[in-house]
Design an enzyme around this catalytic site. Structure first.
Site, PDB file in Angstrom:
ATOM      1  CB  SER A  42      16.296 106.780 100.408  1.00 13.63           C
ATOM      2  OG  SER A  42      17.174 107.699  99.783  1.00 13.63           O
ATOM      3  CG  ASP A 344      20.285 102.376  94.334  1.00 14.44           C
ATOM      4  OD1 ASP A 344      21.112 103.278  94.586  1.00 14.44           O
ATOM      5  OD2 ASP A 344      19.170 102.312  94.893  1.00 14.44           O
ATOM      6  CG  HIS A 347      19.821 104.755  97.759  1.00 14.94           C
ATOM      7  ND1 HIS A 347      18.984 104.411  96.710  1.00 14.94           N
ATOM      8  CD2 HIS A 347      19.230 105.790  98.396  1.00 14.94           C
ATOM      9  CE1 HIS A 347      17.922 105.200  96.722  1.00 14.94           C
ATOM     10  NE2 HIS A 347      18.038 106.043  97.734  1.00 14.94           N
TER      11      HIS A 347
END
Length: 372
Positions: A42, A344, A347
């Site tokens: 990610s 978040d 990340h």
């Protein structure tokens, strides 16, 4: 509006990458059309996972606001905006690298194979240790297979593929943080997860070796960032012992784990350079890039009081709640993400990515600039 790269950053990039962008054929200076090929999770996924999962599955939040809000719309980036791979492309004067699973997108200047939530080692390794990974996991070797399929569909011959890769930059990682996070969340101790590092690094090196054999001559392999400073770690593995934290409030044991893994990677890369002396194999320093941002938070424009808090999140000292994550109904996002390092709780924000890229390009590009 997205943050702009400072002028001095662009000047450094243009100057240091001059040799990478040009080559000599028959005594004439010619422009080399380069590409970026990205592998990872990610931290570098630009839209693959959201094309794999349903609207209510894990990872689908990146297809909804506030993800991508700085870009004006959600695109599958696990951030409010740009990622490190985006800034690498921008610094090279290339278009942003499109996700492999995207339809009707151009792959002329590279492909992004990264998938959020993915691991380096395959799920059977973790199943044998009673750790469950996401069903959408696309481990590193499967991403390599995607890459092979891409080459087979776009190159007329192995020689043509080799020439194309020689003009390209291949980025491996960051990848491996999910291997460790899943294990820690399933109650594995740091001592046990340390034993996962050798096979994980071995697999990373094996895939990198195969990429070089396919023709890649300029490769950057990223290590892990300072996981002990991440809100998800600070929330899930908090300690009542003040000595467990460093002067920035990060968990020392988990940062030491990251440093162990990163040292292991660097030692392995040194051996790989001996195996392929004509290839340029570099280490991407996510850890010190992150620490550079954290240590200079105020100077770089971040809010020091929010340095360990999530911009998008709710609850607790770190604005992170595993059951109410960013993108869920009622979970707020801060009004100015540029003041935050964490987006978040897992990340990073676009601004943090920009600064970490700046730190790494200052070190990486001069070494790439005149590589053959």
């Amino acid at each position: 509006m997205p943050s702009k790269i400072p002028l001095h950053f662009l000047l450094l990039t243009i100057t240091s990458f001059l040799c990478f962008s040009t080559g000599r054929v028959h005594g004439e200076l010619i422009l080399v059309r380069s590409s970026i090929y990205q592998f990872g999770d990610s931290t570098s996924d630009t839209g693959n996972l959201i094309r794999m999962v349903g609207p209510n599955d894990t990872g689908s939040q990146a297809a909804r606001l506030p993800y991508g809000e700085t870009l004006g719309k959600p695109t599958g980036h696990f951030s409010n905006g740009r990622l490190i791979v985006d800034y690498f492309a921008m610094a090279l004067g290339l278009p942003l690298v499109n996700p492999y699973l995207g339809k009707n997108l151009s792959f002329e200047h590279g492909v992004n194979f990264a998938v959020a939530g993915s691991t380096v080692l395959n799920s059977s390794f973790y199943a044998a240790r009673n750790v469950t990974v996401l069903a959408s996991d696309v481990p590193l070797r499967l991403q390599l297979n995607w890459f092979r399929n891409h080459l087979n569909s776009t190159c007329g011959s192995q020689i043509e593929c080799g020439k194309k890769l020689k003009r390209s930059l291949v980025i491996v990682g960051e990848m491996g943080s999910n291997d460790f996070l899943y294990s820690f969340l399933y109650g594995k101790s740091i001592l046990e997860v340390l034993t996962y590092v050798p096979p994980l690094v071995e697999e990373t090196i094996n895939v990198t070796r195969e990429l070089i054999k396919l023709g890649a001559s300029k490769v950057v392999v990223f290590g892990d960032f300072a996981i002990g400073c991440s809100p998800i770690y600070l929330t899930n593995f908090k300690s009542n012992d003040s000595n467990a934290y460093d002067d920035k409030g990060c968990l020392k044991a988990y940062n030491a784990f990251s440093q162990f893994r990163n040292t292991y990677v660097q030692v392995a890369l040194a051996k790989l350079r001996q195996e392929f002396p004509r290839a340029t194999i570099l280490y991407g320093d996510y850890y010190n890039g992150y620490k550079y941002v954290l240590d200079r938070a105020s100077y770089l424009g971040f809010d020091p009081q929010s340095a360990l808090k999530a911009c998008c999140g709710t609850g607790g000292a770190y604005s992170y709640n595993f059951t109410q994550t960013c993108g869920s109904t009622g979970v707020p996002a801060c009004p100015n993400p540029n003041k935050f390092i964490s987006w978040d709780g897992v990340h990073l924000t676009q601004e943090a990515h920009r600064r970490i890229t700046e730190y790494n390009i200052n070190k990486i590009f001069p070494k790439l600039s005149c590589a053959t």
